[in-house]
Design a protein around this motif. Structure first.
Motif, PDB file in Angstrom:
ATOM      1  N   ALA A   1      31.150 -58.737 139.740  1.00 18.36           N
ATOM      2  CA  ALA A   1      30.845 -60.125 139.022  1.00 18.36           C
ATOM      3  C   ALA A   1      30.002 -59.684 137.696  1.00 18.36           C
TER       4      ALA A   1
ATOM      5  N   VAL B   1      34.274 -62.197 135.499  1.00 17.09           N
ATOM      6  CA  VAL B   1      34.106 -62.865 136.581  1.00 17.09           C
ATOM      7  C   VAL B   1      32.740 -63.708 136.881  1.00 17.09           C
TER       8      VAL B   1
ATOM      9  N   THR C   1      37.578 -65.060 133.887  1.00 18.85           N
ATOM     10  CA  THR C   1      38.816 -64.844 134.219  1.00 18.85           C
ATOM     11  C   THR C   1      39.095 -65.040 135.904  1.00 18.85           C
ATOM     12  N   ASP C   2      38.157 -64.907 136.504  1.00 17.39           N
ATOM     13  CA  ASP C   2      38.232 -65.248 137.869  1.00 17.39           C
ATOM     14  C   ASP C   2      36.764 -65.573 138.524  1.00 17.39           C
ATOM     15  N   GLN C   3      36.801 -65.889 139.821  1.00 15.61           N
ATOM     16  CA  GLN C   3      35.483 -66.219 140.507  1.00 15.61           C
ATOM     17  C   GLN C   3      35.128 -65.592 141.939  1.00 15.61           C
TER      18      GLN C   3
END
Length: 273
Positions: free
Chosen positions: A208, A185, A132-134
């Motif tokens: 994360a 993440v 969903t994100d990094q």
């Protein structure tokens, strides 16, 4: 005279087109042990990385090192069987060069996959996680250096690295498959060492859920190029400090075990997009 990045992209794209590649919709990057999906592409045209002008070459076990073009789930795809990593000694510009070439060839979206270590304590080995994100923890950025405005803007907006509409489609597909799809993440380190238990603790504090040594630079360049992105990690092991020891054989072994589900999931997503 040394060729510019744009010239290199055009030369590589021209060579690939000359192999019979025409219509293109989706680029696929297949991570460690996940390359078998490309074997299901219909009427494939296969091009070895070593034959493409300016292309790097895969040096990692479990990465075939070739492009495969054809139809998958009714969509025209160009799949990378094996990717390049910063830790192999390539610059991040070289690592991400294939994404530039895909854009030049007409790809509008990128599906990126990887084998990752689970940081989230709720994850178990063999599960799939939609990214969903990094977090870029490589210490570098593929967009550093002069910016060619014809390739993308100088300051790229990373508010939505992974396409929200594509994520919704992936959720619907997972629900239909009764697949317990995790979300989270992804944090990218440079590698090639696995992280220390202290680094994993830090990554967890940073928010994360999974960790790996790829993907992050590719997604940055995909966004710079204006591509829509969907990311899926296969949680192949639990990160340092959460299991006794870490090794690459276990990564390949786990992807081998879950590859049927993984392949079906990606194919169903492609059909639905």
């Amino acid at each position: 005279m040394t060729a510019t990045l744009r010239e290199k992209i055009q030369q590589a794209a021209l060579f690939i087109k000359e192999q019979g590649i025409q219509t293109l919709e989706f680029g696929l990057i297949l991570g460690s042990g996940l390359g078998e999906l490309a074997d299901e592409i219909e009427n494939p045209i296969i091009i070895s990385y070593g034959d493409i002008p300016h292309f790097p070459v895969s040096t990692v076990t479990g990465h075939a090192g070739q492009l495969v073009y054809g139809k998958l789930s009714g969509k025209y795809v160009l799949a990378m069987q094996g990717r390049f990593h910063y830790y192999e000694g390539y610059s991040l510009q070289e690592v991400t060069f294939p994404i530039r070439v895909m854009k030049e060839l007409g790809v509008h979206s990128l599906i990126v996959t990887n084998a990752a270590g689970g940081i989230n304590t709720q994850f178990t080995q063999g599960e799939l996680m939609m990214i969903t994100d990094q977090i870029n923890y490589t210490g570098a950025n593929p967009l550093m250096g002069p910016n060619d405005e014809s390739l993308g803007v100088r300051f790229t907006d990373m508010s939505e690295p992974y396409d929200k509409a594509y994520q919704e489609t992936a959720r619907e597909v997972a629900a239909k498959m009764a697949l317990d799809l995790k979300e989270g993440v992804y944090i990218g380190f440079s590698g090639p060492t696995y992280e220390t238990p202290a680094e994993i603790k830090m990554a967890r504090l940073l928010g994360a859920d999974a960790v790996g040594m790829s993907t992050v630079p590719e997604v940055i360049v995909a966004k710079h190029a204006g591509l829509r992105v969907l990311g899926v990690s296969c949680i192949t092991n639990l990160a340092a400090g959460m299991q006794a020891s870490l090794n690459h054989e276990e990564v390949v072994e786990t992807t081998e075990r879950v590859k049927v589900t993984f392949k079906l999931f990606i194919k169903n997503i492609l059909a639905a997009l």
